[in-house]
Scaffold this motif. Sequence first.
Motif, PDB file in Angstrom:
ATOM      1  N   PHE A  81       0.856  -1.179   0.000  1.00 57.54           N
ATOM      2  CA  PHE A  81       0.000   0.000   0.000  1.00 57.54           C
ATOM      3  C   PHE A  81       0.899   1.238   0.000  1.00 57.54           C
ATOM      4  CE2 PHE A  81      -2.709  -3.220   1.884  1.00 57.54           C
ATOM      5  CZ  PHE A  81      -3.980  -2.946   1.370  1.00 57.54           C
ATOM      6  N   ASP A 452     -11.654  -6.039   1.338  1.00 61.89           N
ATOM      7  CA  ASP A 452     -10.939  -5.298   0.286  1.00 61.89           C
ATOM      8  C   ASP A 452      -9.446  -5.237   0.607  1.00 61.89           C
ATOM      9  OD1 ASP A 452     -13.358  -4.903  -0.971  1.00 61.89           O
ATOM     10  OD2 ASP A 452     -13.594  -2.829  -0.266  1.00 61.89           O
ATOM     11  N   TYR A 453      -9.133  -4.963   1.855  1.00 60.15           N
ATOM     12  CA  TYR A 453      -7.738  -4.887   2.314  1.00 60.15           C
ATOM     13  C   TYR A 453      -7.022  -6.227   2.146  1.00 60.15           C
ATOM     14  CZ  TYR A 453      -4.336  -5.368   6.203  1.00 60.15           C
ATOM     15  OH  TYR A 453      -3.251  -5.663   6.991  1.00 60.15           O
ATOM     16  N   HIS A 456      -6.476  -7.151  -1.489  1.00 61.90           N
ATOM     17  CA  HIS A 456      -5.423  -6.323  -2.089  1.00 61.90           C
ATOM     18  C   HIS A 456      -4.047  -6.916  -1.803  1.00 61.90           C
ATOM     19  CE1 HIS A 456      -3.510  -2.517  -3.428  1.00 61.90           C
ATOM     20  NE2 HIS A 456      -2.618  -2.808  -2.481  1.00 61.90           N
ATOM     21  N   ARG A 459      -3.645 -10.258  -3.745  1.00 64.42           N
ATOM     22  CA  ARG A 459      -3.468 -10.063  -5.196  1.00 64.42           C
ATOM     23  C   ARG A 459      -2.093  -9.479  -5.507  1.00 64.42           C
ATOM     24  NH1 ARG A 459      -8.076 -11.649  -7.425  1.00 64.42           N
ATOM     25  NH2 ARG A 459     -10.066 -11.180  -6.387  1.00 64.42           N
TER      26      ARG A 459
END
Length: 481
Positions: A81, A452-453, A456, A459
């Motif tokens: 991130f 979602d976190y 992420h 992926r």
Amino acid sequence: MSTSFAERFGLWSAQQKAEAAEIVGRIDAGEIDVLRFAWPDQHGVLRGKTLVAEAARGALARGINLTTTLLAKDTSHRSVFPVFSAGGGFALEGLQGGADFVVLPDPSTFRMLPWAPRTAWVLCDAYMKDGQPCPFATRRILQRALTQLGAQGLEFVAGLEVEFHVFKLDQEAMALADAGQPGTPPSVSLLTHGHQYLTELRYDRVDGLMELLRRELQALSMPLHSLEIEFGPSQFELVFGPTAGLAPADTMILLRSAIKQICQRHGYHATFMCRPRIPSVMSSGWHLHQSLRHAEGGDNAFMPAAGSADPLSPLGMQYLAGLQAHACGAAALASPTLNGYRRYRPFSLAPDRAIWAQDNRGAMLRVLGAPGDSASRIENRVGEPTANPYLYLASQIFSGLHGIAQGMDPGPSADAPYETPARQLPRSLDAALDALQADAVLVEGLGQAFVDYYCHIKRAEIARFNLEVTEWEHREYFDMF
């Protein structure tokens, strides 16, 4: 008058305050030189800081600060991130700029580490600076699931069967060229040739290792039940008796770290990787035995009544149906690595479809129950031993609760598990993440922001894998084309 973090936000129960006072007493008595403050991250890997006794005394109720960039790490410890952008890349207030969050000990988890002299250990929960639970703290997610279960007068009970490999450590890869993210793995050799499942001779040959693990794990007060020789080369299994609430997940977190540390100190390399790249390898699984009990009285809520045609009570059958209905969505939490999906293959004692069966190890959900059997339970055979236990167990509870709420029916027992038509489990981590994101019940239970976190991060790991040229590709195409 200033107050500690725990006092200011009311984060400890009366029992935890008393347990913290006992720890302080042991520090004051000179029993402890250092205390490890351990926090389970998004991968179920323990991170934290080690404080000398004098500093640890005050930090127990104050907590210690860790950088929020730890929340951004994938399994190579890379930040995936943009941590210095607004919201730290998470779009959440308080996580920007590599700011700190607070990890506060749960005093009930305190242990003396038998392999590290005068060293204590305590498991921590993660909070934001305003006292709110960190939104990505996975132990908190399981606590939330247990609270929902408790609202119905029920408690979660689980026993663990954990497979893993231990090798003789021949050489650590510590040349300058071996550094990296990740670095070069060590060179190892076998302790057993394998394929002599449960034979006494194989066990006796590794009795020194087994006795070492038994002694140290029992010194940690773990509910160890048996030590076993598994089928593959240098493969072993430990079985743990049932415990309730957070305890099964806390046991798994400490177990993995403990075994790796104990083995390293004695010239071994232990790995919970599902399928190491060694000849004749057998994949390792994590079989999760689970049931519910009534909070009042403690009776097994899955045990069927006398004369029942079903192996579980009506509530147990509904819970079972929920596990089956959400099996694909939960797969990414039960098997969170790319390597784990190499385990699913027909006739391998690993499941390939979302079905249940009575006492059949080929089914994803093996049901063991009968009238009068107080150990009536469900064994989920889908997991790999790298799974974050807080997420894996939470996925089971959220799924089972949905089955109970909807009065679901799991259908008949699939007595030919590799032939019965049923939904196929995801065959890759990418497909499993898609299934998780499409599962409204699990998304609601885990929280949309967390899903979602998590996806992420996973992926990002897949993207790194896809950039590499594998040995298979090189061997297949380099000469032919």
